[in-house]
Design an enzyme around this catalytic site. Structure first.
Site, PDB file in Angstrom:
ATOM      1  N   SER A   1      -5.474  -8.472   4.891  1.00 34.93           N
ATOM      2  CA  SER A   1      -5.549  -7.384   5.864  1.00 34.93           C
ATOM      3  C   SER A   1      -6.966  -7.279   6.390  1.00 34.93           C
ATOM      4  O   SER A   1      -7.928  -7.691   5.735  1.00 34.93           O
ATOM      5  CB  SER A   1      -5.153  -6.054   5.210  1.00 34.93           C
ATOM      6  OG  SER A   1      -5.408  -4.956   6.063  1.00 34.93           O
TER       7      SER A   1
ATOM      8  N   TYR B   1      -4.714   0.686  -1.292  1.00 33.55           N
ATOM      9  CA  TYR B   1      -4.212  -0.466  -0.535  1.00 33.55           C
ATOM     10  C   TYR B   1      -5.354  -1.377  -0.107  1.00 33.55           C
ATOM     11  O   TYR B   1      -5.296  -2.605  -0.297  1.00 33.55           O
ATOM     12  CB  TYR B   1      -3.446   0.045   0.678  1.00 33.55           C
ATOM     13  CG  TYR B   1      -3.023  -1.004   1.672  1.00 33.55           C
ATOM     14  CD1 TYR B   1      -1.849  -1.741   1.480  1.00 33.55           C
ATOM     15  CD2 TYR B   1      -3.769  -1.258   2.824  1.00 33.55           C
ATOM     16  CE1 TYR B   1      -1.439  -2.693   2.398  1.00 33.55           C
ATOM     17  CE2 TYR B   1      -3.368  -2.205   3.754  1.00 33.55           C
ATOM     18  CZ  TYR B   1      -2.213  -2.922   3.538  1.00 33.55           C
ATOM     19  OH  TYR B   1      -1.817  -3.859   4.453  1.00 33.55           O
TER      20      TYR B   1
END
Length: 285
Positions: A178, A191
């Site tokens: 990400s 996350y």
């Protein structure tokens, strides 16, 4: 591909884990636009989180490039059935496997069953992830922190380790990282931290498997319009989703598919330890 939607997005919220048909606008997975050219002909792939979003786009693209696919997912049966339909419509074999990848025993069974059903395993895409938004670090429970790591990091290790029993030279492991790997969103602390770990895991595993000629790479998406967004983010964050990148909009799952195909393609035989950023113009450091 249809013109991608631009913010402001319609107000919407969903319970976790989120479902495709409840989204407005509906994500584009490449259903009417992706055309294959046989780049993965005859290969066998396992894709976690393959029911929707990025995972569905990857399954669709792999199938249209000639691969058979095991679609692993948690419990989104309706979405998974639609992904299976798309794979089979492309003339390839699709199998479904539902379960919780935070369970190491399920991870081992998933890989072994996929390899048996497909007749081998050439590609593993570690794509499934858990995220949740919190205003303050104190709001993150110990259980939430542990669960995020169990799904996003521990499962990646269990699945990759199990896959090595089946992969031959030329195999490919692709992890979904990400933009949060190096530019963490503070409201996604757990996350984002796992995504940093995935970036490191990818680089280390690539070195460990180089002598076996098994390639390990990652794709680092920016803001992508998937069910994860309305099911895990506050309504205002959903409304403005994608405005933080230079293109000023979220990406569609279809816009990531070519990165995964390139990394899975046996002709990318010298690409390992790489992270391909698909971020709408935002620099990945």
């Amino acid at each position: 591909m249809n013109a991608p939607a631009r913010p402001p997005m319609p107000a919407q919220q969903q319970p976790m884990p989120g479902y495709t048909n409840a989204m407005s606008p509906r994500p584009d997975h490449g259903e009417t636009s992706y055309e294959g050219s046989g780049r993965l002909k005859g290969l066998k792939a396992l894709v976690t989180g393959g029911d929707s979003g990025i995972g569905r786009a990857v399954c669709l693209a792999f199938a249209r490039e000639g691969a058979d696919v095991c679609i692993a997912y948690l419990e989104e049966h309706e979405d998974a059935e639609e992904t299976r339909r798309l794979v089979e419509e492309a003339g390839r074999t699709a199998i479904l496997s539902a379960g919780d990848i935070s369970d190491p025993q399920f991870c081992k069974r998933l890989v072994d069953d996929a390899a048996e059903a497909l007749g081998g395993l050439d590609i593993l895409v570690n794509n499934a992830a858990h995220q949740a938004s919190f205003e303050k670090p104190e709001d993150i429970s110990d259980e939430e922190w542990a669960h995020t790591f169990a799904v996003n990091v521990h499962a990646m290790f269990y699945l990759s380790k199990a896959a090595l029993k089946h992969m031959k030279a030329g195999g490919s492991i692709i992890n979904t990282a990400s933009i949060n790997s190096d530019q963490p969103n503070p409201s996604l602390l757990a996350y984002a931290t796992t995504k940093g770990a995935i970036h490191n895991f990818t680089a280390g595993l690539a070195q460990a498997l180089g002598a076996r000629n098994i390639r390990v790479n990652a794709v680092a998406p920016g803001p992508i319009w998937t069910p994860l967004i309305p099911s895990t983010m506050p309504e205002e964050a959903v409304r403005t989703f994608g405005t933080s990148v230079p293109m000023g909009r979220p990406g569609q799952p279809a816009e990531l598919a070519t990165a995964y195909v390139m990394l899975a393609d046996p002709r990318s035989s010298y690409v390992s330890g790489a992270t391909v950023a698909v971020t709408g113009g935002k620099a990945f450091l």
